[in-house]
Design a protein around this motif. Structure first.
Motif, PDB file in Angstrom:
ATOM      1  N   THR A   9     -49.605  31.836  20.080  1.00  0.00           N
ATOM      2  CA  THR A   9     -48.516  30.881  20.267  1.00  0.00           C
ATOM      3  C   THR A   9     -48.645  30.044  21.541  1.00  0.00           C
ATOM      4  N   HIS A  10     -49.276  30.573  22.555  1.00  0.00           N
ATOM      5  CA  HIS A  10     -49.380  29.810  23.816  1.00  0.00           C
ATOM      6  C   HIS A  10     -50.802  29.852  24.344  1.00  0.00           C
ATOM      7  N   PHE A  11     -51.760  29.733  23.453  1.00  0.00           N
ATOM      8  CA  PHE A  11     -53.136  30.013  23.850  1.00  0.00           C
ATOM      9  C   PHE A  11     -53.646  29.033  24.906  1.00  0.00           C
ATOM     10  N   PHE A  12     -53.417  27.736  24.709  1.00  0.00           N
ATOM     11  CA  PHE A  12     -53.985  26.750  25.639  1.00  0.00           C
ATOM     12  C   PHE A  12     -53.027  26.367  26.780  1.00  0.00           C
ATOM     13  N   ASP A  13     -51.711  26.338  26.484  1.00  0.00           N
ATOM     14  CA  ASP A  13     -50.811  25.860  27.550  1.00  0.00           C
ATOM     15  C   ASP A  13     -50.689  26.875  28.688  1.00  0.00           C
ATOM     16  N   THR A  14     -50.773  28.162  28.377  1.00  0.00           N
ATOM     17  CA  THR A  14     -50.766  29.157  29.459  1.00  0.00           C
ATOM     18  C   THR A  14     -51.982  28.950  30.364  1.00  0.00           C
ATOM     19  N   TRP A  15     -53.116  28.695  29.740  1.00  0.00           N
ATOM     20  CA  TRP A  15     -54.332  28.511  30.556  1.00  0.00           C
ATOM     21  C   TRP A  15     -54.252  27.255  31.413  1.00  0.00           C
ATOM     22  N   ARG A  16     -53.633  26.207  30.862  1.00  0.00           N
ATOM     23  CA  ARG A  16     -53.471  24.976  31.657  1.00  0.00           C
ATOM     24  C   ARG A  16     -52.624  25.279  32.905  1.00  0.00           C
ATOM     25  N   ALA A  17     -51.585  26.104  32.731  1.00  0.00           N
ATOM     26  CA  ALA A  17     -50.760  26.504  33.883  1.00  0.00           C
ATOM     27  C   ALA A  17     -51.613  27.280  34.895  1.00  0.00           C
ATOM     28  N   PHE A  18     -52.517  28.119  34.399  1.00  0.00           N
ATOM     29  CA  PHE A  18     -53.387  28.882  35.297  1.00  0.00           C
ATOM     30  C   PHE A  18     -54.258  27.940  36.142  1.00  0.00           C
ATOM     31  N   GLU A  19     -54.821  26.922  35.483  1.00  0.00           N
ATOM     32  CA  GLU A  19     -55.672  25.975  36.219  1.00  0.00           C
ATOM     33  C   GLU A  19     -54.855  25.272  37.299  1.00  0.00           C
TER      34      GLU A  19
END
Ligand SMILES: NC(=O)c1ccc[n+]([C@@H]2O[C@H](COP(=O)([O-])OP(=O)(O)OC[C@H]3O[C@@H](n4cnc5c(N)ncnc54)[C@H](OP(=O)(O)O)[C@@H]3O)[C@@H](O)[C@H]2O)c1
Length: 283
Positions: free
Chosen positions: A117-127
């Motif tokens: 459900t949040h595969f890419f947006d969580t990672w964008r927050a990490f970056e």
């Protein structure tokens, strides 16, 4: 490398991380927590691994503060839980974690489990959190090969570490090799298989021959495999014993014998099912 506090690996982003650390999952009683972390610090452990899900970040912050541990001498990892994934929730909850830890930054921030459900947006927050200096390094946990390959289709930078279940019964050779080939450090959680492998005859025999405990033989196997590892214990004598693995070694033959006990047997959840459910399904 002479002992636990002097044994580092270098991550792909250039940051140095102790190869051996201390895990604090399931230590929920505050006085037990403080006793365990104090013993670990005194025994030379410099990496402490917590998570939002463990609900003990505040205990870790307090005891490290009380011990007056210099911030630059320790390496702190925390993890974003499934419920806090998504861009905004990740940023917000990460700041709450920092408050609980009484810190301005963590050394390593991990996505605890992959969820669809949040595969890419969580990672964008990490970056973005890394760019803001709130974490020095960013990584993932419980990612399989396909999750990492999928992440690579949109990531601006890739995780420098993958924290996965690795123990003699779950040796994960293919994923270890994939991580290595892609410059991703592997860190073993439940490195002792939660104690369920101690009576395995191959391990018990090597332990007896070397006058070491089964736990020490297993941790030495991780060390020589080049994997990072974070055993947990609440007993000071075991905490000391687990750090005392730098004065002996396993032969190539003993390493191969250790490899032979693999059963592809997990002590916890199947990452692909967590990805599909979007949460840690009842287990
Ligand atoms: N990313 C993830 O999804 C994930 C999942 C699980 C765990 N983790 C992390 O990995 C850390 C370690 O994993 P874990 O706690 O599940 O399992 P573990 O470290 O493999 O095993 C811990 C168990 O082994 C016992 N033990 C430790 N040293 C011992 C020794 N020398 N002799 C005999 N028994 C010993 C402990 O008992 P006592 O405490 O009673 O001594 C405890 O029951 C966690 O604390 C957490 O930080 C991450």
């Amino acid at each position: 490398m002479t002992d636990i506090s002097d044994n580092f690996i270098t991550l792909a982003d250039g940051n140095k991380m102790p190869q051996q650390g201390f895990g604090v999952y399931k230590i929920t009683d505050q006085s037990e927590f403080e006793q365990a972390v104090t013993a670990a610090w005194q025994q030379g452990y410099r990496l402490f691994d917590t998570a939002q899900m463990y609900e003990n970040e505040q205990y870790l912050g307090k005891i490290l503060h009380d011990l007056q541990v210099p911030r630059e001498q320790i390496f702190i990892t925390t993890k974003i839980s499934e419920a806090n994934q998504g861009y905004d929730a990740t940023i917000r909850s990460m700041k709450e974690s920092l408050k609980k830890l009484q810190m301005d930054y963590v050394d390593l921030l991990l996505i605890h489990w992959p969820i669809n459900t949040h595969f890419f947006d969580t990672w964008r927050a990490f970056e973005d959190l890394k760019a803001q200096g709130l974490t020095k390094s960013i990584g993932v946990s419980n990612y399989g090969m396909v999750h990492l390959q999928y992440l690579a289709t949109q990531a601006r930078e890739m995780p420098v570490l993958n924290q996965i279940e690795v123990s003699p019964y779950m040796s994960q050779k293919p994923l270890l090799q994939f991580d290595r080939e892609n410059n991703i450090a592997t860190q073993a959680w439940s490195p002792l298989g939660r104690g369920k492998v101690f009576n395995e005859p191959v391990i018990a025999k090597i332990a007896e021959q070397k006058h070491r405990s089964a736990a020490q033989i297993i941790l030495r196997w991780h060390l020589q495999n080049g994997v990072a590892f974070i055993p947990k214990s609440t007993h000071p004598e075991r905490i000391a014993q687990n750090a005392s693995i730098y004065d002996f070694s396993l032969t190539d033959e003993e390493m191969q014998l250790m490899d032979s006990v693999n059963k592809n047997h997990r002590v916890s959840k199947e990452p692909e099912l967590v990805y599909e459910f979007g949460e840690q399904y009842p287990y």
